[in-house]
Structure formats: C-alpha cells, structure tokens
Design a protein around this motif. Structure first.
Motif, PDB file in Angstrom:
ATOM      1  N   ARG A 105       0.849  -1.185   0.000  1.00 31.39           N
ATOM      2  CA  ARG A 105       0.000   0.000   0.000  1.00 31.39           C
ATOM      3  C   ARG A 105       0.890   1.243   0.000  1.00 31.39           C
ATOM      4  N   PRO A 106       0.367   2.378  -0.444  1.00 26.70           N
ATOM      5  CA  PRO A 106       1.185   3.604  -0.436  1.00 26.70           C
ATOM      6  C   PRO A 106       1.583   3.988   0.984  1.00 26.70           C
ATOM      7  N   CYS A 107       2.826   4.464   1.122  1.00 26.27           N
ATOM      8  CA  CYS A 107       3.296   4.937   2.428  1.00 26.27           C
ATOM      9  C   CYS A 107       2.886   6.387   2.648  1.00 26.27           C
ATOM     10  N   VAL A 108       3.062   7.216   1.629  1.00 25.23           N
ATOM     11  CA  VAL A 108       2.699   8.630   1.677  1.00 25.23           C
ATOM     12  C   VAL A 108       2.052   8.980   0.340  1.00 25.23           C
ATOM     13  N   ALA A 109       0.845   9.510   0.393  1.00 23.62           N
ATOM     14  CA  ALA A 109       0.117   9.876  -0.826  1.00 23.62           C
ATOM     15  C   ALA A 109       0.076   8.668  -1.761  1.00 23.62           C
ATOM     16  N   ASP A 110       0.678   8.799  -2.960  1.00 19.98           N
ATOM     17  CA  ASP A 110       0.671   7.683  -3.900  1.00 19.98           C
ATOM     18  C   ASP A 110       2.065   7.063  -4.058  1.00 19.98           C
ATOM     19  N   GLU A 111       2.910   7.231  -3.043  1.00 15.83           N
ATOM     20  CA  GLU A 111       4.278   6.688  -3.082  1.00 15.83           C
ATOM     21  C   GLU A 111       4.285   5.286  -2.475  1.00 15.83           C
ATOM     22  N   TYR A 112       4.595   4.296  -3.344  1.00 15.12           N
ATOM     23  CA  TYR A 112       4.633   2.909  -2.889  1.00 15.12           C
ATOM     24  C   TYR A 112       6.065   2.540  -2.466  1.00 15.12           C
ATOM     25  N   PRO A 113       6.211   1.641  -1.492  1.00 14.49           N
ATOM     26  CA  PRO A 113       7.550   1.238  -1.031  1.00 14.49           C
ATOM     27  C   PRO A 113       8.166   0.178  -1.944  1.00 14.49           C
ATOM     28  N   VAL A 114       8.545   0.575  -3.142  1.00 11.49           N
ATOM     29  CA  VAL A 114       9.168  -0.345  -4.099  1.00 11.49           C
ATOM     30  C   VAL A 114      10.424   0.308  -4.686  1.00 11.49           C
ATOM     31  N   ASP A 115      11.455  -0.500  -4.869  1.00 15.56           N
ATOM     32  CA  ASP A 115      12.669  -0.088  -5.582  1.00 15.56           C
ATOM     33  C   ASP A 115      12.713  -0.846  -6.908  1.00 15.56           C
ATOM     34  N   VAL A 116      13.105  -0.148  -7.966  1.00 12.86           N
ATOM     35  CA  VAL A 116      13.127  -0.755  -9.304  1.00 12.86           C
ATOM     36  C   VAL A 116      14.499  -0.553  -9.935  1.00 12.86           C
ATOM     37  N   SER A 117      15.026  -1.624 -10.545  1.00 16.84           N
ATOM     38  CA  SER A 117      16.302  -1.559 -11.274  1.00 16.84           C
ATOM     39  C   SER A 117      16.107  -2.172 -12.653  1.00 16.84           C
ATOM     40  N   TYR A 118      16.784  -1.588 -13.655  1.00 14.47           N
ATOM     41  CA  TYR A 118      16.741  -2.092 -15.021  1.00 14.47           C
ATOM     42  C   TYR A 118      18.158  -2.487 -15.450  1.00 14.47           C
ATOM     43  N   GLY A 119      18.272  -3.610 -16.154  1.00 16.42           N
ATOM     44  CA  GLY A 119      19.601  -4.028 -16.609  1.00 16.42           C
ATOM     45  C   GLY A 119      19.535  -5.346 -17.361  1.00 16.42           C
ATOM     46  N   ASN A 120      20.720  -5.812 -17.756  1.00 16.38           N
ATOM     47  CA  ASN A 120      20.831  -7.041 -18.551  1.00 16.38           C
ATOM     48  C   ASN A 120      21.191  -8.207 -17.642  1.00 16.38           C
ATOM     49  N   LEU A 121      20.228  -9.067 -17.382  1.00 11.12           N
ATOM     50  CA  LEU A 121      20.454 -10.266 -16.585  1.00 11.12           C
ATOM     51  C   LEU A 121      20.287 -11.543 -17.403  1.00 11.12           C
TER      52      LEU A 121
END
Length: 230
Positions: free
Chosen positions: A101-117
């Motif tokens: 669920r959002p922690c503040v307003a519409d900010e969700y507690p998720v981290d995202v990384s993009y790369g070549n795996l």
C-alpha cells in the motif's frame, strides 16, 4: 779549381737514391691507407643498408595493438509500472499484495532496477518490495520481457523470505538476506547471506554464496555500565 771528389759525388747520388726510395715507400703507404679507408667505408655502407650513407629517420616500431570495441548491443530500456507488475503477478504471495500500500500519498515502497540479466533485447526488471516503516525488504522479483515491445513480462525469479533485497551487479543477480539471532532488533541483524545467481538456459542458477557476520560492537547498549578500571 780542383776536380770534385768522386767520393762526395757518390755520397750525393746515394742520398738522392735513398730519398727517392723513401718517397716511393711513403707514397705506397699512403695508397695502402687510402685503399683501406675506402674498404672501411664500403663495409660500413653495407651494414647500414647499402646506400653508402647511414639511414636516418624515426625508429621503426611494431604496429600498435588494436582494441576491438564491444559491439554487444545494450538492452532497450522500457519503463514499467512496478506496482502493477507485482499486483497482477500470480507468483507473488497474497500477503505481500495485501501489504503493498502507499506509504505517503501515492508513493509505494518499491525499488526498481533495469539491466541485462538474461541476455534479452529488452532490459530485465528487478523489483524489491519494502515495508513502509523500516524499509525492510519483504520480496524481490525479476521480470523478463516476453516480446521486444516490452508490454508483457514473465516472472523468472522470486525471493520472499524477509529481510531480502535483490540487485544487478555486472550482469549477475545478487540477493542479500539479512540474518537475525534471537533478540536482535530489526535495525541490527547479526549477519547476512549474499547469494549470486546467473542466468543459464531459461532460469537462474546459484553461482556463489557468501556469509558475513556483523561486528557485535554495533549492538552495545549505551546504557550498560562501563567496565571498571584498575
């Protein structure tokens, strides 16, 4: 007038002949020396390439090694909605979906990384779901695009044993799990397991595992009495 002495005449003739012989000898010596000098010059010319003079110019060096550029194309970066990926993913547990669920307003507690795996043409996506209060990782997931459009993604990895956190490190997936002993507060784990995964075929395979113990100094109670001094 008295006639010249025959002996004196002979002496003069003898001196003249002697002088001539010396001159001839000197001339011969000069000729020999000149010839020797010419031979030395010719020999030197042969040693320097046969041009008769010493070759000048910059020293020759071998051809410099050429470094071929890396022609491997980088995967295309397609930005995704990580919350939508997690919420519609059947591999994600119901408890994590319920707590996301959002922690503040519409900010969700998720981290995202993009790369070549996985070697795909579209960048892979690593999503870490955290708690709002302590930012403890409760779930780590890797999504691989099913097409070059990057509109549909497949879950190819999940780790839901908290605390857990996944990240991309030079083409490897590195998952860190913190280890707690009984009585450890959330902010002070006793150690961690660092597990490295590599994509082989169609799945991730564990490649390396390291365990680190944290120093107990961080867990000292500042209210504890100081040791007695002698």
């Amino acid at each position: 007038m008295a006639a010249p002495s025959a002996t004196k005449g002979l002496s003069g003739l003898s001196w003249a002949r002697t002088t001539g012989d010396h001159a001839a000898a000197i001339g011969t010596s000069v000729s020999v020396l000149a010839a020797a000098g010419l031979l030395l010059i010719v020999a030197t010319a042969c040693d320097t390439g046969g041009t008769g003079t010493r070759d000048e110019g910059p020293a020759r060096t071998g051809a410099a090694a050429r470094t071929e550029p890396d022609t491997t194309p980088s995967p295309t970066h397609k930005k995704v909605d990580p919350v939508a990926l997690v919420m519609k993913d059947p591999e994600v547990s119901a408890s994590i979906k319920r707590e996301l669920r959002p922690c503040v307003a519409d900010e969700y507690p998720v981290d995202v990384s993009y790369g070549n795996l996985t070697g795909n043409s579209v960048a892979d996506v690593v999503v870490n779901v955290l708690t709002c209060g302590d930012a403890v990782g409760v779930g780590s997931y890797v999504y691989r695009a099913e097409s070059t459009a990057g509109t549909e993604y497949e879950n190819v990895f999940k780790a839901e044993q908290p605390p857990v956190y996944g990240q991309i490190d030079r083409g490897d997936l590195v998952v860190t799990r913190q280890v707690y002993d009984r009585g450890d507060p959330v902010s002070n784990p006793s150690g961690e397991d660092v597990i490295t995964y590599r994509w082989e075929g169609a799945r991730f395979i564990e490649h390396d595992r390291t365990h680190n113990d944290y120093s107990a100094v961080d867990g000292i109670d500042p209210a504890a009495p100081a040791p007695a001094q002698n």
